[in-house]
Design a protein around this motif. Sequence first.
Motif, PDB file in Angstrom:
ATOM      1  N   LEU A 252       0.718  20.497  -4.562  1.00 43.38           N
ATOM      2  CA  LEU A 252      -0.874  20.411  -5.156  1.00 43.38           C
ATOM      3  C   LEU A 252      -1.268  20.797  -6.264  1.00 43.38           C
ATOM      4  O   LEU A 252      -0.893  22.596  -5.358  1.00 43.38           O
ATOM      5  CB  LEU A 252      -1.517  19.458  -3.719  1.00 43.38           C
ATOM      6  N   PRO A 253      -2.335  20.908  -7.171  1.00 43.90           N
ATOM      7  CA  PRO A 253      -3.652  21.735  -7.290  1.00 43.90           C
ATOM      8  C   PRO A 253      -4.299  22.870  -6.639  1.00 43.90           C
ATOM      9  O   PRO A 253      -4.669  23.957  -6.833  1.00 43.90           O
ATOM     10  CB  PRO A 253      -3.742  20.857  -7.812  1.00 43.90           C
ATOM     11  N   ALA A 254      -4.545  22.339  -5.695  1.00 40.81           N
ATOM     12  CA  ALA A 254      -4.618  23.279  -4.324  1.00 40.81           C
ATOM     13  C   ALA A 254      -4.188  23.463  -2.913  1.00 40.81           C
ATOM     14  O   ALA A 254      -4.319  21.679  -2.585  1.00 40.81           O
ATOM     15  CB  ALA A 254      -6.326  23.318  -4.287  1.00 40.81           C
ATOM     16  N   ASP A 255      -4.727  23.860  -2.494  1.00 42.56           N
ATOM     17  CA  ASP A 255      -3.830  24.067  -0.877  1.00 42.56           C
ATOM     18  C   ASP A 255      -5.165  22.865  -0.113  1.00 42.56           C
ATOM     19  O   ASP A 255      -6.132  22.481  -0.114  1.00 42.56           O
ATOM     20  CB  ASP A 255      -4.036  24.862  -0.087  1.00 42.56           C
ATOM     21  N   VAL A 256      -4.870  21.910   0.879  1.00 36.19           N
ATOM     22  CA  VAL A 256      -5.258  20.826   1.010  1.00 36.19           C
ATOM     23  C   VAL A 256      -5.317  21.156   3.086  1.00 36.19           C
ATOM     24  O   VAL A 256      -4.315  20.724   3.536  1.00 36.19           O
ATOM     25  CB  VAL A 256      -4.441  19.329   0.255  1.00 36.19           C
ATOM     26  N   LEU A 257      -6.739  20.983   3.618  1.00 38.17           N
ATOM     27  CA  LEU A 257      -6.791  20.400   4.671  1.00 38.17           C
ATOM     28  C   LEU A 257      -7.040  19.060   5.759  1.00 38.17           C
ATOM     29  O   LEU A 257      -6.572  18.427   6.333  1.00 38.17           O
ATOM     30  CB  LEU A 257      -7.168  22.088   5.452  1.00 38.17           C
ATOM     31  N   ASP A 258      -7.979  18.564   4.357  1.00 39.77           N
ATOM     32  CA  ASP A 258      -8.255  17.132   5.029  1.00 39.77           C
ATOM     33  C   ASP A 258      -7.177  16.351   5.134  1.00 39.77           C
ATOM     34  O   ASP A 258      -6.807  16.346   4.275  1.00 39.77           O
ATOM     35  CB  ASP A 258      -9.104  17.192   4.048  1.00 39.77           C
ATOM     36  N   LEU A 259      -6.682  15.969   6.621  1.00 40.68           N
ATOM     37  CA  LEU A 259      -6.131  14.927   6.935  1.00 40.68           C
ATOM     38  C   LEU A 259      -5.999  13.465   6.241  1.00 40.68           C
ATOM     39  O   LEU A 259      -5.010  12.783   5.560  1.00 40.68           O
ATOM     40  CB  LEU A 259      -5.990  14.714   8.025  1.00 40.68           C
ATOM     41  N   SER A 260      -7.473  13.434   5.654  1.00 40.78           N
ATOM     42  CA  SER A 260      -7.783  11.958   4.294  1.00 40.78           C
ATOM     43  C   SER A 260      -6.828  12.078   3.629  1.00 40.78           C
ATOM     44  O   SER A 260      -6.474  11.009   2.979  1.00 40.78           O
ATOM     45  CB  SER A 260      -8.921  11.613   4.866  1.00 40.78           C
ATOM     46  N   LYS A 261      -7.112  12.871   2.602  1.00 41.76           N
ATOM     47  CA  LYS A 261      -6.253  13.471   1.668  1.00 41.76           C
ATOM     48  C   LYS A 261      -5.008  13.466   1.560  1.00 41.76           C
ATOM     49  O   LYS A 261      -5.160  13.383   0.507  1.00 41.76           O
ATOM     50  CB  LYS A 261      -7.259  15.088   1.088  1.00 41.76           C
ATOM     51  N   VAL A 262      -4.420  13.966   2.295  1.00 40.54           N
ATOM     52  CA  VAL A 262      -2.977  14.543   3.054  1.00 40.54           C
ATOM     53  C   VAL A 262      -2.380  12.979   2.756  1.00 40.54           C
ATOM     54  O   VAL A 262      -1.281  12.042   2.162  1.00 40.54           O
ATOM     55  CB  VAL A 262      -3.032  14.796   3.915  1.00 40.54           C
ATOM     56  N   THR A 263      -3.388  11.404   3.528  1.00 41.44           N
ATOM     57  CA  THR A 263      -3.087  10.632   3.526  1.00 41.44           C
ATOM     58  C   THR A 263      -2.747  10.229   2.005  1.00 41.44           C
ATOM     59  O   THR A 263      -1.673   8.833   2.008  1.00 41.44           O
ATOM     60  CB  THR A 263      -3.277   9.537   4.697  1.00 41.44           C
ATOM     61  N   THR A 264      -4.162  10.107   1.377  1.00 45.83           N
ATOM     62  CA  THR A 264      -4.424   9.686  -0.217  1.00 45.83           C
ATOM     63  C   THR A 264      -2.903   9.790  -0.503  1.00 45.83           C
ATOM     64  O   THR A 264      -2.593   9.234  -1.662  1.00 45.83           O
ATOM     65  CB  THR A 264      -5.360   9.773  -0.777  1.00 45.83           C
TER      66      THR A 264
END
Length: 364
Positions: A252-264
């Motif tokens: 990922l271009p930046a670390d992701v914490l948001d679960l909805s973004k992870v799912t997408t």
Amino acid sequence: MPLLRKIIHIDMDAFFASVEQLDRPELRGRPVIVGGRPESRGVVAACSYEARRFGIRSAMPSGRAHRLCPQAVFVKPRMTRYKEMSRQIMTLFHQYTDLVEPLSVDEAFLDVTANPLGEPSATRMAARIRREIQTATGLTASAGVSYNKFLAKIASGYQKPDGLTVIAPAQAQGFLAVLPIGKFYGVGRVTEGRMHSHGIHTGADLLRFSREELTALFGKVGGFFYDMARGIDTRPVSPIRIRKSIGAEVTLPADVLDLSKVTTILFEQVQRVAHSLAAHQTGGRTLTLKIRYSDFTTITRSCTTADGFFDADDMLRQLPRLLAATAAGYRQIRLLGVTVANLCTEKEARSLRLRQLSLPFPSG
């Protein structure tokens, strides 16, 4: 007495980076890194020998590689070009034998025990192949020659770059006795650590253990290690390599914490995998979710079903359960991937389901 095999392992030297230096003469002699830009959070796909002197290795984060060697030239991978060169090299191999087993775009095993040239010396053939590769492509290759695949592969890396090493049957035991255990086939970093914890640091240390002891310590692969230490490897050179899995992953271009973004993001990876499955007209019985957290800890979660995974809907039905077994939504994530393994056709999956349904229930 069985015929002693003659196996050659050819490994191109820093293949991706060497192709870039070939096509761009101004890069020759300079540290070249093929992979993501340092600011892109990408990783090193390959690097030149000039870059390796700074401690840079494949799979290293590009940012770290840049810190180790600020003057390195970063080049975006050109897979189409690498595959074009690979096809040229593999075609050359087939002039020497039909028994060619590619391991990747830049290395292959050749069984030249019987060959159309009638050449009795595998060493002479390996030297000739290396010369022809350089003449045809301008690239160098290293070669290993021995009587089995394991030893031939070790030999090809022994005098890199542009080297040729032969391990004859009479030399094998002495060679393996001093070989670091991490160089043995199938010994990754984790297994190497376990080996060290049991006092196994070289092939000579491995010889002290019986087959039963190694199996107790490492499972069924322990028997394989037992044979390796004695220079025994009966695996044939197989011209047709069977694909074992189909997957897709993204850093990922930046670390992701948001679960909805992870799912997408996972939904996008599932679509890519589904497309590949359809292109290969296959599916698989095992689905694996891969997550790498921001601290580079990597985990996997898998499930296996008799119904199998043949399209995006099949995967999306199981993915939420796998995701729930991770720290997604609680820990920052830098990489996500989805893989389907235990590949099979729908007909094969259907046959497996029928066999399972026909099994008798245990009597009470």
